[in-house]
Enzyme design. Structure first.
Site, PDB file in Angstrom:
ATOM      1  N   SER A 217       0.838  -1.186   0.000  1.00  0.00           N
ATOM      2  CA  SER A 217       0.000   0.000   0.000  1.00  0.00           C
ATOM      3  C   SER A 217       0.884   1.251   0.000  1.00  0.00           C
ATOM      4  O   SER A 217       1.689   1.427  -0.910  1.00  0.00           O
ATOM      5  CB  SER A 217      -0.963  -0.048   1.196  1.00  0.00           C
ATOM      6  OG  SER A 217      -2.019   0.868   1.023  1.00  0.00           O
ATOM      7  N   GLU A 331      -9.051  -5.986  -4.305  1.00  0.00           N
ATOM      8  CA  GLU A 331      -8.440  -4.972  -3.443  1.00  0.00           C
ATOM      9  C   GLU A 331      -9.461  -4.153  -2.654  1.00  0.00           C
ATOM     10  O   GLU A 331      -9.286  -3.884  -1.467  1.00  0.00           O
ATOM     11  CB  GLU A 331      -7.607  -3.999  -4.295  1.00  0.00           C
ATOM     12  CG  GLU A 331      -6.368  -4.593  -4.930  1.00  0.00           C
ATOM     13  CD  GLU A 331      -5.160  -4.567  -4.019  1.00  0.00           C
ATOM     14  OE1 GLU A 331      -5.296  -4.234  -2.834  1.00  0.00           O
ATOM     15  OE2 GLU A 331      -4.062  -4.878  -4.511  1.00  0.00           O
ATOM     16  N   HIS A 429      -7.410  -5.969  -0.393  1.00  0.00           N
ATOM     17  CA  HIS A 429      -6.258  -5.236   0.106  1.00  0.00           C
ATOM     18  C   HIS A 429      -5.886  -5.824   1.468  1.00  0.00           C
ATOM     19  O   HIS A 429      -6.772  -6.104   2.273  1.00  0.00           O
ATOM     20  CB  HIS A 429      -6.634  -3.768   0.244  1.00  0.00           C
ATOM     21  CG  HIS A 429      -5.477  -2.813   0.284  1.00  0.00           C
ATOM     22  ND1 HIS A 429      -4.581  -2.690  -0.747  1.00  0.00           N
ATOM     23  CD2 HIS A 429      -5.079  -1.924   1.240  1.00  0.00           C
ATOM     24  CE1 HIS A 429      -3.688  -1.761  -0.444  1.00  0.00           C
ATOM     25  NE2 HIS A 429      -3.962  -1.290   0.763  1.00  0.00           N
TER      26      HIS A 429
END
Length: 520
Positions: A217, A331, A429
């Site tokens: 990230s 994600e 994610h």
């Protein structure tokens, strides 16, 4: 009267007790190392050397607030290194459901997990946590480096300044800088940590000539910036980026330009009622974070990032090192609430989140029903925020670099525990972190043999890549990503090389972004 069998049982019990005691003692055995600044005392746990809360730079407080990191002061005697230092001051947490970590402005510390020394230098993985450059902590259990250390890597996790404390730009700050620049203090912290690793890796059995920078990230975005930064050249030899990157046209983010960032910083100073830098440096840090607004992003400025990463890569001026990058199939499921999205309000909801978008961007995400509209929104968010950056990063390296690049798409839907905050995440994610760190804790999911095999393969591939610049360790089947054969390792139930399903979507982004950049 004790029988022969009884005597044997007693003897075995005594021996087992001694072994157990020795094992317990070894788990707490102090481990001493001399590093820049002085001597530290960590410990050995489960066959791994662990050092927590090691200072790599001076505390960025008082007159050192909003200055590039300075060397940590030396200490006398032995400094304990068995507890995590506080995380850098922040708002919120980096992952839904994650409990907040203790935090402080004095936070420039790192942690080290190292194999028991055997005389052969080990590759070093330097991990930058994610959190949107606004939050994140090195002390969350997920970032424990022990499993990777047992595979033969020295793992270093680094805290860096966040939010307005890490990224404020201001005309007065630029004026006092010899480089006439401000902002990016958190990224300068990362450079300082890499300089510390280069100087001290050997003390932990690491090889300073085989350093891999890695992150997920915002940590991956940091990796993309460090690859483009002249200040970081020579400090690493491999790079790993997971679900992040900074390659969009700067026309879409004018606040990244120094002049605009300085103006935003001046506006923040006015909101806080301060008129000088001395007054700003005297303000309680929590007031700065609470009023920072959008002052939480990188800045294109002379000392660390003179040009946007896309332009640096396109010109071939980036650090040309072996690269491993990837994104997750779902994600957005852990980040975006689509419960109220319908086919009728799709465009309205999208505009409320992102403003007016060029029509070609959402055009590939077709839908008819409400369920399809929700899926389309999640797919769009995945590609806009993560997928396009990762695939473009791979393409830029393949086209303008000489070192290989490996691309993956993480597709495994973890068997999260029912009722947990992650129950509906899927391959979202964060999901890949449980596997590449090999942390399949029963408290998190109902892990199967398939999950454990995948975690073993991913952890092994990450360590192999750090060691030799190639993820093919024990029987791997990764092939480099090339423009002629743009395939990815699809990390699902049965990992295999394959095409990217999102490529048509990415091409729509390419067309819009190329029009904003202008001719080459």
């Amino acid at each position: 009267m004790t029988t022969t069998r009884g005597r044997i049982a007693i003897r075995l019990a005594v021996i087992f007790g001694l072994l157990t005691s020795a094992g317990a003692a070894s788990a707490q055995t102090p481990d001493r190392v001399s590093v820049t600044g002085g001597r530290i005392v960590g410990e050995r746990q489960d066959g791994v050397r662990v050092f927590r809360g090691v200072p790599y730079a001076a505390a960025p407080v008082g007159p050192l607030r909003w200055r590039d990191p300075r060397p940590a002061p030396r200490w006398t005697g032995e400094r304990p290194a068995t507890r995590f230092a506080p995380a850098c001051l922040q708002t919120g947490t980096s992952m839904p459901g994650e409990p907040p970590s203790p935090s402080a402005e004095d936070c420039l510390y790192l942690n080290v997990w190292a194999p028991i020394a055997d005389g052969s230098p080990k590759p070093v993985i330097v991990w930058f946590p994610g959190g949107g450059l606004a939050n994140g902590s090195t002390s969350i259990p997920l970032y424990d480096g022990a499993a990777l250390a047992r595979r033969g890597a020295v793992v270093v996790t680094v805290a860096y300044r966040l939010g307005a404390l890490g990224f404020l730009a201001h005309p007065a700050l630029s004026a006092e800088s010899p480089d006439h620049a401000s902002g990016n203090y958190g990224l300068m912290d990362q450079v300082a940590a890499l300089e510390w690793v280069k100087a001290n890796a050997a003390a932990f059995g690491g090889d300073p000539a085989r350093v891999t920078i890695a992150g997920q990230s915002a940590g991956a975005t940091s990796v993309s910036i460090l690859m483009a930064s002249p200040r970081a050249k020579g400090l690493f030899q491999r790079a790993i980026g997971q679900s992040g990157g900074l390659f969009e046209p700067t026309a879409l983010a004018p606040q990244y330009q120094l002049a605009r960032a300085e103006a935003d910083g001046a506006a923040l100073m006015t909101r806080l009622g301060a008129t000088t830098l001395d007054e700003m440096r005297a303000l309680p840090a929590d007031r700065l974070l609470a009023g920072a607004g959008g002052v939480t992003h990188p800045v294109i400025e002379p000392r660390l990032l003179p040009e946007a990463p896309f332009e640096v890569f396109r010109a071939g001026r980036h650090s040309d090192v072996p690269l491993l990058v990837g994104y997750n199939a779902e994600e957005a499921r852990s980040l975006t609430d689509v419960a109220e999205v319908t086919a009728a309000n799709f465009n309205e909801k999208l505009a409320a989140r992102w403003g007016r978008l060029p029509p070609p961007l959402p055009a590939p995400y077709a839908f008819t029903t409400d369920d399809q509209a929700r899926t389309a929104r999640l797919d769009f968010e995945r590609d806009l925020r993560f997928g396009w950056d990762i695939r473009t990063w791979a393409m830029l390296q393949a086209e303008h670099g000489r070192s290989p690049v490996y691309l993956y798409r993480f597709e495994r839907r973890p068997p999260w525990l029912a009722g947990s905050v992650r129950a509906d995440w899927g391959a979202s994610h964060f999901a890949d972190l449980w596997y590449m760190f090999d942390h399949l804790d029963p408290a998190d999911g109902n892990w199967t043999a398939t999950d454990r095999v995948l975690a073993d393969r991913m952890a092994e591939a990450w360590v192999a890549f750090a060691a030799i610049g190639d993820p093919n360790g024990r029987g791997g089947a990764w092939a480099p990503f090339t423009l002629a054969d743009p395939k990815a390792m699809r990390l699902g139930e049965t990992p295999a090389m394959g095409d990217l399903p999102e490529e048509p979507n990415f091409r729509a982004f390419d067309a819009v972004y190329d029009s904003l950049r202008g001719p080459r």
